[in-house]
Design an enzyme around this catalytic site. Structure first.
Site, PDB file in Angstrom:
ATOM      1  N   ASP A 111      37.742  42.210  35.663  1.00  0.00           N
ATOM      2  CA  ASP A 111      36.532  41.463  35.286  1.00  0.00           C
ATOM      3  C   ASP A 111      35.381  42.436  35.039  1.00  0.00           C
ATOM      4  O   ASP A 111      35.376  43.558  35.553  1.00  0.00           O
ATOM      5  CB  ASP A 111      36.118  40.517  36.422  1.00  0.00           C
ATOM      6  CG  ASP A 111      37.149  39.431  36.656  1.00  0.00           C
ATOM      7  OD1 ASP A 111      37.939  39.148  35.740  1.00  0.00           O
ATOM      8  OD2 ASP A 111      37.166  38.882  37.779  1.00  0.00           O
TER       9      ASP A 111
HETATM   10  N1  URA Z   1      41.060  39.494  40.492  1.00  0.00           N
HETATM   11  C1  URA Z   1      39.828  39.125  40.132  1.00  0.00           C
HETATM   12  O1  URA Z   1      39.329  38.089  40.563  1.00  0.00           O
HETATM   13  N2  URA Z   1      39.149  39.923  39.297  1.00  0.00           N
HETATM   14  C2  URA Z   1      39.622  41.091  38.827  1.00  0.00           C
HETATM   15  O2  URA Z   1      38.944  41.797  38.079  1.00  0.00           O
HETATM   16  C3  URA Z   1      40.917  41.469  39.210  1.00  0.00           C
HETATM   17  C4  URA Z   1      41.611  40.642  40.046  1.00  0.00           C
END
Ligand code: URA
Length: 243
Positions: A111
Site C-alpha cells: 500500500d
Molecule cells: N497488507 C496490507 O494491509 N497492506 C500492505 O501493504 C501489505 C499487506
C-alpha cells in the site's frame, strides 16, 4: 543496454536464464553437443561465456541475451507500488532510468502508506511463482497497532481470521514484540488487498504503520534506508529461486 555491466557466466547458467531448459537438462543438452559457442561445439556446461561478446547457439539457433535483474527496495511511505502514474511518484521513480529500460516491475504490491521490502525484477516467471497463491510464499510484516487486541487475536490468526462473508484469511502466525507501543509480527501466506490491515481490523485493532520485513527467504537489508535499493546478491537470488 545503457551502462549495464554484463559478466561472464557458466554456459549452463546462461542458457537457464534464457529459459531454454532446467540446469540439469541443460547439462545433458550441452554434453550431447547441441550448443555452440562462436561456431564451435562446446560440451562443457561450466565453460564461461560473456553474453555481450560470445555468440551462443542451441541446435544452431542463436540465443540472444536478455538480462534479468533483481532489486531489493526499501519502499518508503507515500510512494505508489506501480510502474507509472499520472500524478503520484512510483517505486520506479526511485530507480535509475537504466532499470526502466530493462522493463522492471514490482513483484507484488505494498500500500502507499506501507514501507519495507519490495522486490523489483524483470523476470516475470519468477515474480509469478513468488506471488501465486498456490505457492503460499510467506510474507513477514511488522505492524504497529493502536491498541492491544488481546491474546485471542493470536488464536484467531492461527485459525484463520474471518474478514467478511466472502473472505476468511488463511491461518497466519501472530506474535507481539512490544506493548508500548503495541507492535506485532505477523506472517501471512497470501496477499489480498489491504490484507494485514483487514485482519487486524477484524480482531478490533487499527494498523498505525506497516513494514514488510521478509518475502519467502528474502529479508529486508536493514542497511537500506527508506527509498534506497540494491541488487540482490547471488545468495539472495538463489533464496528466491532465481538461479
Ligand atoms: N497488507 C496490507 O494491509 N497492506 C500492505 O501493504 C501489505 C499487506
Amino acid at each position: 543496454m545503457e551502462d549495464a555491466v554484463m559478466e561472464s557466466m557458466r554456459l549452463d547458467r546462461f542458457l537457464k536464464e534464457e529459459g531454454i531448459a532446467t540446469r540439469s537438462e541443460l547439462r545433458k543438452i550441452i554434453r550431447k553437443g547441441r550448443v555452440k559457442v562462436d561456431g564451435e561445439v562446446c560440451t562443457d556446461p561450466g565453460h564461461h561465456v560473456d553474453p555481450e561478446i560470445n555468440q551462443v547457439t542451441f541446435d544452431d539457433t542463436p540465443i540472444h541475451h536478455s538480462e534479468y535483474v533483481y532489486l531489493m527496495l526499501n519502499k518508503p511511505k507515500g510512494i505508489l507500488t506501480a510502474t507509472s502514474d499520472r500524478y503520484a511518484r512510483t517505486v520506479l521513480d526511485l530507480l535509475p532510468d537504466k532499470y526502466r529500460l530493462m522493463k522492471v516491475f514490482p513483484a507484488g504490491r505494498l500500500d502507499k502508506d506501507t514501507e519495507g521490502l519490495l522486490l523489483i525484477t524483470n523476470n516475470g516467471t519468477l515474480a509469478h511463482n513468488l506471488l501465486s497463491p498456490k505457492k503460499r510464499v510467506p510474507k513477514l510484516y511488522e505492524a504497529q497497532l493502536d491498541r492491544y487486541p488481546g491474546d485471542s487475536a493470536i488464536t484467531a490468526f492461527k485459525e484463520g481470521v474471518v474478514i467478511n462473508s466472502e473472505f476468511t484469511a488463511l491461518p497466519a502466525d501472530l506474535r507481539f514484540i512490544s506493548m508500548e507501543p503495541v507492535i506485532a509480527l505477523v506472517e501471512i501466506y497470501e496477499g489480498k488487498f489491504h490484507q494485514v490491515k483487514r485482519m487486524f481490523k477484524a480482531v478490533g485493532a487499527e494498523v498505525v504503520s506497516l513494514k514488510r520485513l521478509k518475502m519467502g527467504q528474502l529479508t529486508l537489508d536493514e542497511m537500506l534506508k527508506p527509498g534506497e535499493y540494491r541488487e540482490l546478491t547471488e545468495e539472495e537470488k538463489t533464496l528466491i529461486g532465481a538461479e
